[in-house]
Design a protein around this motif. Structure first.
Motif, PDB file in Angstrom:
ATOM      1  N   GLU A   1      47.305  49.921  35.066  1.00  8.37           N
ATOM      2  CA  GLU A   1      48.296  48.865  35.268  1.00  8.37           C
ATOM      3  C   GLU A   1      48.625  48.716  36.755  1.00  8.37           C
ATOM      4  OE1 GLU A   1      52.740  47.534  33.662  1.00  8.37           O
ATOM      5  OE2 GLU A   1      51.980  49.552  33.273  1.00  8.37           O
ATOM      6  N   LYS A   2      48.794  49.825  37.451  1.00  6.93           N
ATOM      7  CA  LYS A   2      49.103  49.773  38.879  1.00  6.93           C
ATOM      8  C   LYS A   2      47.942  49.162  39.666  1.00  6.93           C
ATOM      9  CE  LYS A   2      52.270  53.732  39.058  1.00  6.93           C
ATOM     10  NZ  LYS A   2      52.481  55.113  39.604  1.00  6.93           N
ATOM     11  N   ILE A   3      46.727  49.529  39.289  1.00  2.00           N
ATOM     12  CA  ILE A   3      45.548  49.002  39.991  1.00  2.00           C
ATOM     13  C   ILE A   3      45.456  47.490  39.838  1.00  2.00           C
ATOM     14  CG2 ILE A   3      43.024  48.967  40.001  1.00  2.00           C
ATOM     15  CD1 ILE A   3      43.146  51.941  39.183  1.00  2.00           C
ATOM     16  N   VAL A   4      45.621  47.009  38.609  1.00  2.00           N
ATOM     17  CA  VAL A   4      45.512  45.568  38.366  1.00  2.00           C
ATOM     18  C   VAL A   4      46.632  44.811  39.079  1.00  2.00           C
ATOM     19  CG1 VAL A   4      45.546  43.765  36.604  1.00  2.00           C
ATOM     20  CG2 VAL A   4      44.320  45.892  36.169  1.00  2.00           C
ATOM     21  N   LYS A   5      47.826  45.357  39.051  1.00  2.00           N
ATOM     22  CA  LYS A   5      48.952  44.694  39.718  1.00  2.00           C
ATOM     23  C   LYS A   5      48.797  44.668  41.231  1.00  2.00           C
ATOM     24  CE  LYS A   5      52.588  45.262  36.256  1.00  2.00           C
ATOM     25  NZ  LYS A   5      53.909  45.861  35.933  1.00  2.00           N
ATOM     26  N   SER A   6      47.967  45.569  41.767  1.00  2.00           N
ATOM     27  CA  SER A   6      47.761  45.601  43.221  1.00  2.00           C
ATOM     28  C   SER A   6      46.700  44.599  43.680  1.00  2.00           C
ATOM     29  CB  SER A   6      47.341  47.009  43.658  1.00  2.00           C
ATOM     30  OG  SER A   6      46.025  47.319  43.210  1.00  2.00           O
ATOM     31  N   CYS A   7      46.063  43.904  42.745  1.00  2.00           N
ATOM     32  CA  CYS A   7      45.046  42.919  43.106  1.00  2.00           C
ATOM     33  C   CYS A   7      45.658  41.758  43.887  1.00  2.00           C
ATOM     34  CB  CYS A   7      44.352  42.382  41.841  1.00  2.00           C
ATOM     35  SG  CYS A   7      43.313  43.590  41.006  1.00  2.00           S
ATOM     36  N   ARG A   8      44.845  41.112  44.673  1.00  2.00           N
ATOM     37  CA  ARG A   8      45.329  40.008  45.506  1.00  2.00           C
ATOM     38  C   ARG A   8      45.778  38.819  44.675  1.00  2.00           C
ATOM     39  NH1 ARG A   8      40.109  39.110  48.923  1.00  2.00           N
ATOM     40  NH2 ARG A   8      39.265  39.674  46.872  1.00  2.00           N
ATOM     41  N   ILE A   9      45.146  38.628  43.535  1.00  2.00           N
ATOM     42  CA  ILE A   9      45.492  37.501  42.669  1.00  2.00           C
ATOM     43  C   ILE A   9      46.629  37.903  41.741  1.00  2.00           C
ATOM     44  CG2 ILE A   9      44.639  35.956  40.858  1.00  2.00           C
ATOM     45  CD1 ILE A   9      41.876  36.225  42.100  1.00  2.00           C
ATOM     46  N   GLN A  10      47.645  37.083  41.690  1.00  2.00           N
ATOM     47  CA  GLN A  10      48.807  37.396  40.859  1.00  2.00           C
ATOM     48  C   GLN A  10      48.425  37.374  39.381  1.00  2.00           C
ATOM     49  OE1 GLN A  10      52.165  34.885  41.581  1.00  2.00           O
ATOM     50  NE2 GLN A  10      53.543  36.065  40.274  1.00  2.00           N
ATOM     51  N   THR A  11      48.832  38.426  38.685  1.00  2.00           N
ATOM     52  CA  THR A  11      48.485  38.532  37.267  1.00  2.00           C
ATOM     53  C   THR A  11      49.689  38.973  36.448  1.00  2.00           C
ATOM     54  OG1 THR A  11      47.788  40.849  37.538  1.00  2.00           O
ATOM     55  CG2 THR A  11      46.084  39.148  37.737  1.00  2.00           C
ATOM     56  N   ASN A  12      49.641  38.646  35.185  1.00  2.00           N
ATOM     57  CA  ASN A  12      50.598  39.161  34.217  1.00  2.00           C
ATOM     58  C   ASN A  12      49.855  40.211  33.407  1.00  2.00           C
ATOM     59  OD1 ASN A  12      52.844  39.458  32.502  1.00  2.00           O
ATOM     60  ND2 ASN A  12      52.007  37.970  31.068  1.00  2.00           N
ATOM     61  N   VAL A  13      50.244  41.478  33.533  1.00  2.00           N
ATOM     62  CA  VAL A  13      49.506  42.580  32.924  1.00  2.00           C
ATOM     63  C   VAL A  13      50.166  42.977  31.608  1.00  2.00           C
ATOM     64  CG1 VAL A  13      48.538  44.879  33.258  1.00  2.00           C
ATOM     65  CG2 VAL A  13      48.908  43.380  35.231  1.00  2.00           C
ATOM     66  N   LEU A  14      49.379  42.967  30.543  1.00  2.00           N
ATOM     67  CA  LEU A  14      49.847  43.332  29.212  1.00  2.00           C
ATOM     68  C   LEU A  14      49.163  44.636  28.828  1.00  2.00           C
ATOM     69  CD1 LEU A  14      49.341  39.751  27.793  1.00  2.00           C
ATOM     70  CD2 LEU A  14      51.535  40.762  28.436  1.00  2.00           C
ATOM     71  N   VAL A  15      49.948  45.668  28.560  1.00  2.76           N
ATOM     72  CA  VAL A  15      49.409  47.020  28.411  1.00  2.76           C
ATOM     73  C   VAL A  15      49.687  47.556  27.014  1.00  2.76           C
ATOM     74  CG1 VAL A  15      49.338  49.332  29.406  1.00  2.76           C
ATOM     75  CG2 VAL A  15      49.894  47.376  30.856  1.00  2.76           C
ATOM     76  N   PHE A  16      48.629  48.120  26.403  1.00  5.45           N
ATOM     77  CA  PHE A  16      48.769  48.645  25.042  1.00  5.45           C
ATOM     78  C   PHE A  16      47.989  49.938  24.868  1.00  5.45           C
ATOM     79  CE2 PHE A  16      49.306  44.072  24.863  1.00  5.45           C
ATOM     80  CZ  PHE A  16      50.481  43.946  24.132  1.00  5.45           C
ATOM     81  N   GLY A  17      48.467  50.754  23.953  1.00  2.00           N
ATOM     82  CA  GLY A  17      47.794  52.003  23.633  1.00  2.00           C
ATOM     83  C   GLY A  17      47.107  51.955  22.294  1.00  2.00           C
TER      84      GLY A  17
END
Length: 246
Positions: free
Chosen positions: A17-33
Motif C-alpha cells: 500500500e505504501k509503495i503504490v501510494k508513493s507512485c507519481r500518479i495519484q491513486t485510490n488504493v483499496l487493500v484486502f486480505g
C-alpha cells in the motif's frame, strides 16, 4: 485511478500500500486480505489495476487462491483485459502458468525496497492515463481446463493444428490446447493478416523474415522455426504473400 491490492500477510499488505501510494500518479488504493472481500469490491467499483498475491491461504497445501481470484475476475467483460500484477514466491512451472493466464507481470518475493513494484505500477497507470494501454489491440481468447487465455494477436507468430490439437507460438511462449483446430482460430482473427503456407498452419505475415520459394520454406523472425510450403498451397500462398508485400 483505483488500484486493488489482495495480500493475506498484514505486513506485506501495508508495504504494498505504501509503495503504490508513493507512485507519481495519484491513486485510490483499496487493500484486502481476503479474496471474497476483494471480489465484492471489484464488483462494486471499477478497478484499473490488480496487485494479487498468489498464496492467500498458506495453511493449505499447494494453495493458489490468487490465481483463482484472477480467473474469476476475468469472467467479467469489464475485467477481461484489466492488468493484473502477481506477487509470488512461486518459480519454475508455476511461473509458466501465470504467463498462460496472461497477467500483466509477476514480481517475485521478497520485493525488497519496492522499486520494481513501483516502476511496474507507474508503467501501467501512465499507459492508462495516456490512453495508450494495449487493451485496444486485437485479442484472441481461448478457454482450456477451466482457465481463460488471452493472447494479443500481434504477438502470435504462427499457429498450427494436428489431429485436433492446437499449437500456438507467440513471441513469449508456446501453448498447446486440445480439441481446437487452426482453422477455427483463423476464423476468429479479424484484423491481423495470416497466410496459410501449408494446410493447417497459419503464419503472421509480420513475422515472415524471408520466403524461399525454390525450396518451399518460410523463415521466421523471433524464432528459428522454418515452415514448409505445401505443394497444393504453394501457388495461392505465393500470390497472397507477394500481394501483401507490394
Amino acid at each position: 485511478m483505483n488500484v486493488l491490492i489482495l495480500e493475506d500477510n498484514g505486513k506485506s499488505r501495508l508495504n504494498l500500500e505504501k509503495i503504490v501510494k508513493s507512485c507519481r500518479i495519484q491513486t485510490n488504493v483499496l487493500v484486502f486480505g481476503r479474496s471474497t472481500d476483494a471480489y465484492a469490491c471489484a464488483m462494486a467499483n471499477h478497478i484499473d489495476l490488480f496487485l494479487v498475491d498468489i498464496i492467500l491461504e498458506p495453511s493449505k497445501r499447494n494453495d493458489s487462491s490468487g490465481i483463482d481470484f484472477a480467473d474469476k475476475i476475468r469472467e467479467h467483460a469489464e475485467y477481461k483485459f484489466t492488468p493484473v500484477i502477481f506477487i509470488t514466491t512461486l518459480q519454475g512451472l508455476e511461473i509458466q502458468l501465470l504467463k498462460r493466464i496472461h497477467c500483466y507481470d509477476y514480481i517475485e518475493k521478497p520485493i525488497g525496497d519496492g522499486e520494481i513494484v513501483r516502476s511496474r505500477v507507474e508503467e501501467v497507470l501512465s499507459a492508462i492515463s495516456d490512453n495508450k494501454y494495449i487493451a485496444d489491440r486485437e485479442t484472441l481468447v481461448l478457454y482450456y481446463d477451466g482457465l481463460g487465455y488471452v493472447f494479443y494477436v500481434d504477438e502470435i507468430i504462427y499457429f498450427s493444428s494436428r489431429r485436433g490439437r492446437l499449437s500456438l507460438y507467440t513471441i513469449n511462449e508456446t501453448v498447446e490446447i486440445p480439441h481446437v483446430t487452426a482453422k477455427s482460430i483463423k476464423q476468429k482473427v479479424k484484423y491481423t493478416k495470416f497466410l496459410e503456407p501449408t494446410y493447417g498452419t497459419f503464419v503472421n505475415i509480420s513475422y515472415i523474415e524471408h520466403v524461399d520459394f525454390r525450396n518451399k520454406e518460410v523463415f521466421l523472425k523471433e524464432i528459428d522455426d522454418v515452415l514448409p510450403i505445401g505443394g497444393r498451397k504453394a501457388k495461392d500462398f505465393k500470390e497472397e504473400y507477394l500481394k501483401c508485400r507490394q
